[in-house]
Design a protein around this motif. Structure first.
Motif, PDB file in Angstrom:
ATOM      1  N   ARG A  63       0.836  -1.203   0.000  1.00 52.85           N
ATOM      2  CA  ARG A  63       0.000   0.000   0.000  1.00 52.85           C
ATOM      3  C   ARG A  63       0.871   1.253   0.000  1.00 52.85           C
ATOM      4  O   ARG A  63       0.590   2.227  -0.686  1.00 52.85           O
ATOM      5  CB  ARG A  63      -0.931  -0.028   1.214  1.00 52.85           C
ATOM      6  N   THR A 119       4.155  -0.015  -5.166  1.00 54.04           N
ATOM      7  CA  THR A 119       2.856   0.554  -4.850  1.00 54.04           C
ATOM      8  C   THR A 119       2.061   0.685  -6.146  1.00 54.04           C
ATOM      9  O   THR A 119       2.596   0.495  -7.247  1.00 54.04           O
ATOM     10  CB  THR A 119       3.011   1.927  -4.193  1.00 54.04           C
ATOM     11  N   LEU A 125      -2.727  -8.007   0.490  1.00 55.67           N
ATOM     12  CA  LEU A 125      -3.378  -6.972  -0.308  1.00 55.67           C
ATOM     13  C   LEU A 125      -4.195  -7.596  -1.427  1.00 55.67           C
ATOM     14  O   LEU A 125      -5.135  -6.968  -1.935  1.00 55.67           O
ATOM     15  CB  LEU A 125      -2.349  -6.011  -0.901  1.00 55.67           C
ATOM     16  N   SER A 149      -3.980  -5.250   7.033  1.00 50.87           N
ATOM     17  CA  SER A 149      -4.330  -5.745   5.685  1.00 50.87           C
ATOM     18  C   SER A 149      -5.260  -6.948   5.716  1.00 50.87           C
ATOM     19  O   SER A 149      -5.578  -7.495   4.654  1.00 50.87           O
ATOM     20  CB  SER A 149      -3.053  -6.113   4.907  1.00 50.87           C
TER      21      SER A 149
END
Length: 407
Positions: free
Chosen positions: A40, A52, A101, A134
């Motif tokens: 992130r 990212t 993620l 997360s």
């Protein structure tokens, strides 16, 4: 900026390995590492191969699981065509980056491809890394239902100003929640800590250790912060905005960690790793230290089979392009000769509690043992039984011990 790939010879486009990779394969465990390179935010100290959303350029997270599954299928064919005997995966480790993620279903699909192509050995250890912010309880339950057995949370510190210096985004109060959710899902829990952050005192470090121990994880890792060139942290130190970590303070921090963890019932089994008992040691990471075989899947992932090492294209877009074309994503490799493998064996085995059989050391190393005992670096009782094992002081000076063993 991610660290550079090593130098080596070009890897073959078909992914085939030399005949030497198959020798003795049935005597080595086999594991699978899946690299998920998404984060992130980019932490200031990190030089891992991570990206990212703004750095992806030409690659999409939504497509990532399909690319990994394609490489896993390709790897199975390459091993078979190279004459490497079939072995079920004893371990699988999803690292990053922040694997969580991705949707839990994507992680489960990728694990399913490992199971379909290689099989999972009975009692296989299957781990994913996760940041405390997360995952939620539903994610962890889905991972457990899908075959994951273990989660490693990047706690790093319990002190807000230390987390801020590391650019970590989670609230320390989140850690007890995610640990409970993982326990409720039936997952084993590991916590990762970092010490030596600029501005971190010995009291701060004690607070982090005591907070981690209070959660009663099965496993705990504690790594000294390394200032990697090219990172935000290195630039801040160079400009005088942050103080460079102190070697003496880091040594005090390591000794405090070992003292508190031992007092709480943890035993060290590798220089930076402790577990509540032998059954909760990370078998995947032990495979690296023991020189076992593993196939690394994903951009920038490294692999090793029978003394042959190789590494994949770094950027997710370049990786995806090769996989979509049916080509091996490996861009370079090296085949270690016997002297290099012997040197590496000493370098790696010296770091773990089970140690090295002293008769297997080179002559110079065998002669060095007495001096290492006298200097308090090697356990005398273990040495009398024929095994070289580091003392706490030896663990602090592990690199120096290895140099003396290899002189």
């Amino acid at each position: 900026m991610a660290s550079a790939l090593p130098l080596g010879e070009p890897a073959p486009l078909d992914g085939l390995l030399p005949a030497s990779a198959a020798i003795g394969a049935n005597d080595r465990a086999f594991g699978v590492y899946v690299h998920v390179p998404f984060c992130r935010v980019r932490c200031g100290y990190c030089d891992f191969n991570t990206y990212t959303a703004s750095e992806l350029r030409g690659a999409r997270q939504v497509d990532y699981a399909d690319h990994v599954i394609a490489e896993i299928r390709m790897s199975r064919r390459a091993l078979e065509a190279s004459g490497v005997p079939d072995r079920p995966a004893a371990t699988a480790f999803f690292g990053g980056g922040t694997p969580t993620l991705l949707p839990a279903d994507d992680l489960v699909r990728m694990l399913g491809a490992v199971r379909d192509e290689f099989g999972l050995a009975p009692g296989a250890e299957v781990t994913t890394e996760a940041n405390p912010d997360s995952v939620g309880p539903d994610d962890l339950a889905r991972l457990a239902d899908g075959g994951f057995t273990r989660v490693s949370f990047g706690m790093q510190s319990a002190v807000p100003h230390v987390l801020a210096a590391l650019d970590r985004t989670h609230d320390p109060a989140r850690v007890p929640l995610v640990v409970r959710w993982a326990r409720d899902a039936g997952l084993d829990v590991s916590l990762d800590l970092i010490y030596g952050t600029p501005g971190e005192s010995l009291g701060d470090w004690r607070r982090s250790l005591e907070s981690a121990i209070a959660e009663r994880p099965d496993h705990l890792s504690a790594y000294a912060l390394i200032v990697e060139q090219g990172t935000k942290l290195a630039r801040q130190i160079r400009r005088g905005e942050l103080a460079e970590p102190s070697d003496d303070l880091e040594a005090d921090m390591y000794e405090l960690a070992d003292e508190l963890l031992a007092g709480a019932g943890f035993e060290w089994y590798e220089v930076s790793n402790w577990a509540t008992d032998a059954s909760h040691r990370s078998r995947h990471n032990l495979g690296y230290w023991r020189g076992d075989d593993w196939w690394g899947v994903g951009p920038g992932a490294h692999s090793h089979v029978g003394g042959t090492r190789w590494w994949n294209a770094k950027h997710p877009a370049a990786y995806a392009e090769r996989v979509n074309a049916g080509l091996s994503p490996a861009v370079g490799r090296e085949v270690l000769d016997p002297p290099a493998r012997d040197t590496e064996r000493v370098l790696l085995l010296a770091r773990i509690r089970e140690g090295i059989d002293i008769p297997s050391l080179p002559a110079g190393g065998r002669h060095a043992v007495a001096g290492l005992i006298a200097d308090g670096l090697v356990d005398a009782k273990a040495a009398l039984a024929g095994v070289l094992t580091l003392t706490r002081r030896g663990r602090l000076l592990a690199d120096a011990v290895v140099r003396r063993l290899l002189e």
